[in-house]
Structure formats: C-alpha cells, structure tokens
Motif scaffolding. Structure first.
Motif, short mmCIF file in Angstrom:
data_model
loop_
_atom_site.label_atom_id
_atom_site.label_comp_id
_atom_site.label_asym_id
_atom_site.label_seq_id
_atom_site.Cartn_x
_atom_site.Cartn_y
_atom_site.Cartn_z
N UNK A 170 -9.53 4.22 0.88
CA UNK A 170 -8.63 5.27 0.47
C UNK A 170 -7.08 5.08 0.40
N UNK A 171 -6.81 3.80 0.54
CA UNK A 171 -5.18 3.36 0.48
C UNK A 171 -4.92 3.42 -0.79
N UNK A 172 -3.50 3.42 -0.90
CA UNK A 172 -2.71 3.49 -2.34
C UNK A 172 -2.24 2.12 -2.39
N UNK A 173 -2.66 1.30 -3.62
CA UNK A 173 -2.49 -0.01 -3.78
C UNK A 173 -1.36 -0.04 -4.60
N UNK A 174 -0.21 -0.88 -4.36
CA UNK A 174 0.93 -1.25 -5.00
C UNK A 174 0.59 -2.93 -5.10
N UNK A 175 0.40 -3.31 -6.27
CA UNK A 175 -0.23 -4.59 -6.66
C UNK A 175 1.11 -5.41 -7.03
N UNK A 176 1.50 -6.36 -6.36
CA UNK A 176 2.75 -7.38 -7.02
C UNK A 176 2.35 -8.59 -7.10
#
Length: 318
Positions: free
Chosen positions: A104-110
């Motif tokens: 349930x985490x919010x992923x910011x993929x870099x």
C-alpha cells in the motif's frame, strides 16, 4: 577495531573452493574454518565476514530472523508512504518496488528507462531519463516529481563490473573503476542533494543507501584474501563514506540516513554465481526486498550513519 576471537566449530568443507561475487560474498575462501565474531563483547553488534560461515551458523542456531524474515517483518509502516526508489525498473530495485506497492505504499520510480514489469505496478510517479552520473539529469528530478514530499528515499541504483581486476594479471580497467565510483558513490549523492534542495526531503524523512559489504575495508582480508576487484570495492567504500558524511550533515535537519548491505540476492547480476547460491544463503529478490524494508523501518536519528547487514540486522565494521 576489536580483535577477532571466536572460531567456527563446525566444518565447512566447501568453503575452500568457493569463488563468488565480492558484491555479495567472498570472492575466494582458502580456509575451512572461520572466525565468527569480532570479540565476545561485540558479537551481538557485528555480523561476520565469512558468508558461508555466516549462513551455516544461522542454520545451526535456527536463527529465524536470518532464515525467515516473515517471522519479524511488519510492513504496515509502508502503507500510504511516498517512497522514491532509484533503479526501480529491474533487479532488487524492482523487487523493492513490488513489495512497496503490495503493502500500500506510493511508489515514485526514478530510473534511466521504465520496464513492462515496473509499468505493471502502476506507480504513483515514474521519473525516467535519469542517468545518475549526469549532473544535468539529476538536477531535474525534483521538478519532475509532482505529488509532494518524499517520506523515504531508497538510493538503490548501482553498477557492478563483473570481470576480475588484478594488477598481477594486467586486467585493471580504470575507466570501469571510475564508472563504478561515479554511479555507486556520486550517483546517490546527486539524487539526495537534488531532492533535498528541491524541498522533497523534509524533517522526519529518511534516506536508505543500498551499498554492499564489499565496502568494508576490514573485511577484505577474509573476503578477498588474494586482493583484486578494485573498482567494486573502492566504489562501495566511497559510497559508505559519502553516506556517513551525509548522515552527519543532515542530523541537524532531522533526516536520518541508513547504510544497508541488502544481502546475497538471486538476481540477474548474480546469476553467474548460481552454483554457490545455496551454500552462501542467497535468497529470492522478493525476500531480499522484505529484509531491506525491515531495516529501513529502523532508520532513525539514533541509528543514522550505521552500516547494517540486512541478512541478520547486525552492523558491518568499516
């Protein structure tokens, strides 16, 4: 450092002939018995350098923390957290991304480029075109993130030049050595600096640096008894130094920095060593991701700047 004292009391017959990646385990072991702890007084603090012996001891002691992370792992803290992960498109980075989204985490993929597996996770944000060796590219990361501040930054992107480098074999590749140092040590610094100055790393946030036990200077006599492999070890040692300095600088901002060895994971990078995966305790990347997140939860102002082995949760000496 404290002197080494405890000796392994059970036989590891295979350890005399093992050759493994120094990123994850000793390159070559020339002994059949091995020291287990730094000293009686520090054995509860430090893990041990001999990878096969470490895994064998965990099995003998039935160490659930080491052998089954599910017995201690509670990912509830990840729910709703905005977590930025560099190198999230493959390998352990992708495994971390999958675990984060599952909890349930919010992923910011870099990353430099996306992948089908990453896209399938439906990340909150994907920032592509980021080559961590580029000052210009890294200077744009914060402006490309539109969803607000980041709770946890996981600097995972790395590079491992696989051929063995030996002076005596005239096989040192200096361009590759500089590339490893640039990616593994300067890369995380570029990313962290940009996100901090872009206002995305605020008081109470944390940074996890994924480095390697290969960055421990004191362990080279055990894990690299014949020396060599210069670029990898120098890059990880430089990454560790950078991380400690950053942890000191950010103390006054209430931003904690953890330095993590993710353990020996079964990924594309380690596939050439699959013949020693089992004896050295390599785990699926999904398990490795849980180990990492278990330790990330512990990063705080009391632990900032510490170098932790995610296999057993113990410190690695510098």
């Amino acid at each position: 450092m404290p002197s080494l004292s405890k000796s392994l009391t059970f036989l590891l017959s295979a350890s005399a002939t093992l050759h493994s990646a120094s990123a994850f385990a000793p390159r070559a072991l020339s002994i059949t018995t091995s020291t287990l702890a730094m000293s009686d007084s520090s054995s509860d603090r430090y893990t041990i350098p001999d990878q096969p012996a470490r895994f064998a001891r965990a099995k003998e002691e039935k160490n659930e923390r080491y052998l089954d992370i599910e017995t201690v792992y509670n990912p509830a803290y990840l729910k709703g957290k905005r977590v930025a992960i560099t190198g999230a498109n493959r390998g352990i980075g992708l495994a971390l991304a999958k675990e984060l989204v599952a909890q349930g985490g919010k992923l910011i993929a870099i990353c430099r480029s996306s992948s089908e597996e990453l896209e399938a996770l439906n990340p909150d944000e994907i920032v592509t075109g980021i080559e961590v060796t580029s000052d210009d590219a890294c200077s744009t990361i914060a402006e490309k993130i539109t969803g607000g501040a980041i709770d946890i930054l996981v600097n995972n992107a790395g590079y491992f030049y696989e051929p063995v480098e030996m002076v005596t074999e005239n096989s040192c590749n200096y361009a590759e050595e500089l590339k490893m140092i640039d990616i593994c040590a300067l890369g995380p610094l570029r990313v962290s600096e940009n996100l901090y100055n872009g206002g995305l790393l605020k008081e109470g946030s944390s940074i996890a640096m994924i480095t390697s036990q290969g960055g421990s200077v004191s362990w080279r006599t055990t894990q690299n008894p014949e020396g060599g492999d210069y670029g990898h070890h120098m890059s990880k040692c430089a990454a560790n130094m950078m991380s400690v300095l950053l942890s000191q600088e950010l103390k006054g901002k209430d931003i904690a920095v953890g330095i993590l060895h993710p353990g020996f994971n079964k990924t594309g990078m380690t596939a050439k060593y699959e013949h020693i995966w089992e004896v050295e305790g390599a785990v699926d990347a999904s398990v490795g991701a849980k180990r990492v997140f278990h330790e990330i939860e512990k990063i705080n102002m009391d632990t900032t700047g510490k170098f932790i082995n995610c296999e057993d949760g113990l410190e690695i000496p510098w």
